[in-house]
Motif scaffolding. Sequence first.
Motif, short mmCIF file in Angstrom:
data_model
loop_
_atom_site.label_atom_id
_atom_site.label_comp_id
_atom_site.label_asym_id
_atom_site.label_seq_id
_atom_site.Cartn_x
_atom_site.Cartn_y
_atom_site.Cartn_z
N ILE A 1 0.68 -0.80 -0.19
CA ILE A 1 0.05 -0.02 -0.09
C ILE A 1 1.46 1.55 -0.51
O ILE A 1 0.49 2.02 -0.99
CB ILE A 1 -0.90 0.09 1.56
N ALA A 2 1.92 1.32 0.66
CA ALA A 2 3.26 2.35 0.63
C ALA A 2 3.28 2.41 -0.35
O ALA A 2 3.68 4.11 -1.31
CB ALA A 2 4.47 2.24 1.85
N VAL A 3 3.86 1.59 -1.05
CA VAL A 3 4.21 1.52 -2.43
C VAL A 3 3.14 2.07 -3.93
O VAL A 3 3.46 2.99 -4.43
CB VAL A 3 5.05 -0.33 -3.20
N ALA A 4 2.53 1.50 -3.69
CA ALA A 4 0.96 1.97 -4.51
C ALA A 4 1.19 3.42 -4.01
O ALA A 4 0.74 4.05 -5.26
CB ALA A 4 -0.07 1.56 -3.99
N ALA A 5 0.80 4.52 -2.83
CA ALA A 5 1.31 5.75 -3.01
C ALA A 5 2.25 6.28 -3.92
O ALA A 5 2.54 7.64 -4.39
CB ALA A 5 1.01 6.30 -1.70
N ALA A 6 3.41 5.68 -3.24
CA ALA A 6 5.04 6.62 -4.22
C ALA A 6 4.43 5.77 -5.98
O ALA A 6 5.13 6.70 -6.28
CB ALA A 6 5.67 4.96 -4.14
#
Length: 198
Positions: free
Chosen positions: A34-39
Amino acid sequence: MVTTVVLLYFAAASIPGANLALIMNMAASVPRRIAVAAALGIVAATAVLSTAALLGLGEILTTTRWLGELLRIGGAAYLLWVGLAACVRARQPADGQVFPRLRWSAAFRRGLLTNLVNPKTIAFFCVGLAAAVTAVPTVEARLVALVAVVVSSIIWNVSLASILSTRTARSFFERRRRAVGLGSGVVLIALGLQMALT
């Protein structure tokens, strides 16, 4: 010349601001994907803004005052909203649900919007990158510069989200969850206020 454009991007990306605050907050409180999705949302905005800079966005914003004002006010409102939400979440008890049931697509949109309205990003693409890319002599070289910026954005933002969501970093953030949440919220609110008042 492409090297200069990439170095400019990394110099601008390394300055703490809305994107870093969002990635830190996400990496500390949601699963890595999910953090990578924001990135990746931040990367998508980088691609949009790079293309816009290549097509003359800076000139459009300076000659069409109302569009620049609309972007400024909308961006300020969004940063204030995200910052206030981060501060509210930081004050809630730690139950592992800082971003309850946040989906991949919602995290992507949050990264995309945060970067699209980020005043530092807009200034970089409309002024710094636009000037650097304009100095590149051929259309092909400009396209290479654009791709280089997007690839640099992938490397920077996805690496940051991945590193900051490791077990060690999450443990560090969990011990300082309120401070990180409030700190990132205050940064986003300050940026929103700065954008609204200038």
